[in-house]
Design a protein around this motif. Structure first.
Motif, PDB file in Angstrom:
ATOM      1  N   LYS A  34      18.574   8.767 -10.527  1.00 51.38           N
ATOM      2  CA  LYS A  34      19.325   7.913  -9.330  1.00 51.38           C
ATOM      3  C   LYS A  34      18.682   7.313  -8.268  1.00 51.38           C
ATOM      4  O   LYS A  34      19.188   6.965  -7.231  1.00 51.38           O
ATOM      5  N   LYS A 180       7.392  12.288  -3.306  1.00 54.74           N
ATOM      6  CA  LYS A 180       7.323  12.882  -2.547  1.00 54.74           C
ATOM      7  C   LYS A 180       7.253  13.818  -3.982  1.00 54.74           C
ATOM      8  O   LYS A 180       6.221  14.951  -3.753  1.00 54.74           O
ATOM      9  N   ASP A 181       8.026  13.446  -4.944  1.00 51.60           N
ATOM     10  CA  ASP A 181       7.471  14.435  -6.323  1.00 51.60           C
ATOM     11  C   ASP A 181       6.567  13.832  -6.922  1.00 51.60           C
ATOM     12  O   ASP A 181       6.204  14.173  -8.627  1.00 51.60           O
ATOM     13  N   THR A 381      14.302  13.667   2.675  1.00 52.20           N
ATOM     14  CA  THR A 381      15.796  13.673   2.038  1.00 52.20           C
ATOM     15  C   THR A 381      16.502  13.065   1.056  1.00 52.20           C
ATOM     16  O   THR A 381      17.528  13.288   0.355  1.00 52.20           O
ATOM     17  N   GLY A 384      14.967  12.491  -1.735  1.00 56.64           N
ATOM     18  CA  GLY A 384      15.371  13.809  -2.646  1.00 56.64           C
ATOM     19  C   GLY A 384      17.250  13.277  -3.789  1.00 56.64           C
ATOM     20  O   GLY A 384      17.014  13.611  -4.549  1.00 56.64           O
ATOM     21  N   LEU A 385      17.666  13.220  -2.520  1.00 57.52           N
ATOM     22  CA  LEU A 385      19.198  12.873  -2.875  1.00 57.52           C
ATOM     23  C   LEU A 385      19.562  12.035  -3.665  1.00 57.52           C
ATOM     24  O   LEU A 385      20.035  12.100  -4.807  1.00 57.52           O
ATOM     25  N   VAL A 389      22.766   6.432  -3.789  1.00 60.50           N
ATOM     26  CA  VAL A 389      23.313   7.223  -2.837  1.00 60.50           C
ATOM     27  C   VAL A 389      23.086   6.301  -1.570  1.00 60.50           C
ATOM     28  O   VAL A 389      23.568   6.645  -0.582  1.00 60.50           O
ATOM     29  N   GLY A 393      24.995   3.569  -0.574  1.00 60.13           N
ATOM     30  CA  GLY A 393      26.852   4.064  -1.322  1.00 60.13           C
ATOM     31  C   GLY A 393      27.220   4.004  -1.944  1.00 60.13           C
ATOM     32  O   GLY A 393      28.112   3.466  -2.701  1.00 60.13           O
TER      33      GLY A 393
ATOM     34  N   ASP B  11      16.640  17.826  -7.387  1.00 59.58           N
ATOM     35  CA  ASP B  11      15.676  17.805  -7.884  1.00 59.58           C
ATOM     36  C   ASP B  11      15.123  18.005  -7.356  1.00 59.58           C
ATOM     37  O   ASP B  11      13.730  18.785  -6.804  1.00 59.58           O
ATOM     38  N   ARG B  15      10.679  22.261  -9.219  1.00 56.40           N
ATOM     39  CA  ARG B  15      10.043  23.586  -8.778  1.00 56.40           C
ATOM     40  C   ARG B  15      10.509  25.282  -9.049  1.00 56.40           C
ATOM     41  O   ARG B  15       9.737  25.910  -9.221  1.00 56.40           O
ATOM     42  N   HIS B  42      29.535  12.657   1.302  1.00 50.00           N
ATOM     43  CA  HIS B  42      28.456  11.021   1.164  1.00 50.00           C
ATOM     44  C   HIS B  42      29.554  10.213   0.979  1.00 50.00           C
ATOM     45  O   HIS B  42      31.188  10.460   0.088  1.00 50.00           O
ATOM     46  N   VAL B  43      29.868   9.181   1.700  1.00 54.81           N
ATOM     47  CA  VAL B  43      31.089   7.897   1.149  1.00 54.81           C
ATOM     48  C   VAL B  43      30.445   6.739   0.484  1.00 54.81           C
ATOM     49  O   VAL B  43      29.368   6.553   1.403  1.00 54.81           O
ATOM     50  N   GLU B  44      31.192   6.662  -0.306  1.00 52.49           N
ATOM     51  CA  GLU B  44      30.622   5.749  -1.182  1.00 52.49           C
ATOM     52  C   GLU B  44      31.366   4.570  -1.307  1.00 52.49           C
ATOM     53  O   GLU B  44      32.968   4.550  -0.922  1.00 52.49           O
ATOM     54  N   THR B  45      30.892   3.285  -0.968  1.00 58.24           N
ATOM     55  CA  THR B  45      31.742   2.114  -1.455  1.00 58.24           C
ATOM     56  C   THR B  45      31.634   0.845  -2.953  1.00 58.24           C
ATOM     57  O   THR B  45      30.731   0.572  -2.379  1.00 58.24           O
ATOM     58  N   ASP B  85      18.636  22.967   4.019  1.00 57.61           N
ATOM     59  CA  ASP B  85      19.877  22.316   3.912  1.00 57.61           C
ATOM     60  C   ASP B  85      20.448  23.450   3.935  1.00 57.61           C
ATOM     61  O   ASP B  85      20.086  23.284   2.486  1.00 57.61           O
TER      62      ASP B  85
END
Lengths: 425, 123
Positions: A34, A180-181, A381, A384-385, A389, A393, B11, B15, B42-45, B85
């Protein structure tokens, strides 16, 4: 002006430029999928950011005549950098060659802060770092500054490039803080073949880096080429034997790392030592970096891709061993400890210490400064994502499932027109 | 017996597994899946082509447990997977008709009761 020198330096410049994308592959393979693009982009963007600042002012601050601590601004915007000879090659080529060094040195730091640093903050940081840290240190050693005056031996940039980037990496990892991880989850390399590919291309490029540092198609270049050929072989063998002894298995990530460590260690020594000494330097450089790496992973220091162990420590070991193995019979400049000149080791230590002190303090100040303008870290966040991205993007390995085309205004008009045409036909 | 099916963020998987193992839930299967929940896409380009990614990567866990273990399992997943979230996922608890353990032919309750763990020394 010499045409053979010019031909070789044209090739050497291209080889060193290739090292920065190669570093992208080396680092990119070591992170999670990622974050693959983000990590590789940290190297690639240096070509733009540092390359441009180099042409605008960086070159001048490093190589224009000036006081002992920093070059002047007389070569800013490449004024006076023309087709005339600089040594035996055209001045423009000398400037380009040196620019490739600035680019990769800044990119090296990124290994310490991957998977968490905000990309815009990183761009601003390396732009400033190249000017405030890299250029002055390059001036000290190669631009007629005080370390050159002292007689410090640094053939291709062991202190300027590797110790400098290694210390900056240590400071950056400390200022940014841990991922964070980190130490909570296993964070594994997502593409070890990328890392091997990167190590291989780095070695290829390094022939331009070290043998090119002779700035001529000369016997000295041939010596630097040969030492660059031999030293990583020694490191690779010793590293693999340590692996074998500790765990009965030789690792691929270890092999890739060993090659880089060997290249780093031989960089300051390249044109100053005999080929057999280079093999010894390569072999001796393996244990310190190996055990620093093992030890680091158990600490709270998240120098994620071990820039400190590979480049910082490898660079220090190489710079000091240059003071041990240097041989006048091969370099006509200076002998080292083993050849009756123990004082050289002291001079080498001064060069290392000065670089570490300046790089450490200046890097810290720059990061704090950048932090005032842009937060240094991505929000949790986004981390994490994944940084691909969130920062770019894009995804390294997008499969396109669930992707819906977003029509921009002009596309929508075009689509409507096409539909209307279809109706009327 | 119940089948607990949970969809969680990739992710958070580490845990979740930690929490499940702490709660002594040992038998589970995971798969990588993609899904659409309430979270913002989300938008990717790519070279001027913009796409909205309507599917997010998720992890699906399947855990067969005996009835009295359901609450423990569910709270372990909650503990591990929750960020607060939108997009944290779902847990489904389904009834199970029959369970067989292939190795022994044991059925039902016996088949979902973990065997005492055997520790293998590292190589």
């Amino acid at each position: 002006m010499n045409q053979a020198d010019t031909a070789w330096m044209l090739v050497a410049t291209a080889l060193v430029l290739l090292m920065t994308p190669a570093l992208g592959f080396f680092y990119g393979g070591l992170v999670r999928s990622k974050n693959a693009l983000n990590t590789m982009m940290m190297s690639f963007i240096s070509l733009g950011v540092v390359g441009v600042t180099w042409a605008l002012v960086g070159y001048s601050l490093a190589f224009a005549p000036g006081p002992a601590l920093v070059g002047g601004v007389s070569r800013a915007l490449l004024r006076g950098v023309g087709l005339e000879a600089q040594g035996t090659i055209p001045h423009v080529l000398f400037m380009s060659y040196q620019g490739t060094f600035a680019i990769i040195t800044a990119a090296l730091i990124s290994g310490a802060i991957v998977e968490r640093m905000r990309f815009s903050a990183y761009m601003l940081f390396i732009a400033l770092w190249a000017l405030v840290v890299y250029s002055p240190v390059a001036h000290w050693v190669w631009g007629g500054g005080w370390l050159a005056g002292l007689g410090a031996l640094d053939f291709a940039g062991g202190t300027v490039v590797h110790v400098n980037a290694g210390v900056a990496a240590l400071v950056a990892a400390l200022v940014l803080g841990r991922r964070k991880d980190y130490a909570r989850q296993a964070i594994l390399p997502h593409n070890v073949p990328f890392t091997l590919l990167g190590a291989g291309l780095l070695w290829l490029g390094w022939f331009g880096f070290n043998a090119g540092s002779a700035l001529a198609a000369s016997p000295s270049a041939a010596l630097a080429f040969t030492t660059t050929f031999l030293a990583p072989m020694g490191t690779l063998l010793v590293w693999s034997l340590i692996d074998l002894h500790r765990d009965q298995r030789v690792t691929a990530v270890g092999a890739a790392t060993a090659i880089v460590v060997g290249l780093v260690a031989v960089t300051p020594a390249a044109g100053f030592v005999s080929p057999i000494s280079a093999l010894a330097i390569g072999a001796l450089a393996a244990p310190p970096s190996y055990f620093a790496l093992v030890w680091r992973a158990r600490t709270r220091l998240d120098d994620s891709l071990d820039v400190v162990a590979a480049h910082g420590l490898g660079g220090i070991v190489g710079a000091l061993l240059t003071g041990v193995f240097a041989e006048k019979a091969w370099n006509t400049t200076a002998d080292g400890l083993l050849f009756g000149n123990p004082a050289q080791l002291g001079v080498q230590a001064i060069a290392v210490a000065a670089t570490m002190a300046y790089s450490g303090v200046a890097t810290f100040a720059l990061l704090k400064l950048v932090g005032l303008v842009v937060p240094l870290r991505a929000v949790t966040t986004d981390e994490g994502l994944g940084m691909d991205v969130s920062q770019h993007g894009e995804e390294a390995y997008a499969d396109g499932e669930g992707a819906i085309l977003v029509l921009s205004r002009s596309d929508a008009t075009l689509a409507a027109a096409t539909i209307a045409e279809g109706r009327s036909a | 017996m119940k089948l607990v099916v949970a969809i969680v963020r990739p992710d958070r998987l580490g845990r979740v597994l930690e929490a499940l193992f702490d709660a002594e839930v040992q038998g589970l299967t995971i798969s990588r899946v993609q899904g659409h929940g309430g979270e913002r896409e989300h938008v990717e380009t790519y070279r001027g082509t913009s796409v909205k990614m309507e599917l997010s990567d998720k992890i699906r866990l399947e855990i067969g447990v005996s009835d009295h273990f359901v609450d423990t399992t569910v709270s372990a997943i909650m503990l591990g997977a929750r960020t607060g979230d939108v997009g944290d996922g779902k847990i489904f608890v389904l009834p199970v008709e029959k369970v067989y353990r292939i190795r022994t032919g044991e059925e039902d309750q016996a088949a979902v009761t973990p065997v005492p763990r055997v520790f293998e020394g590292s190589k």
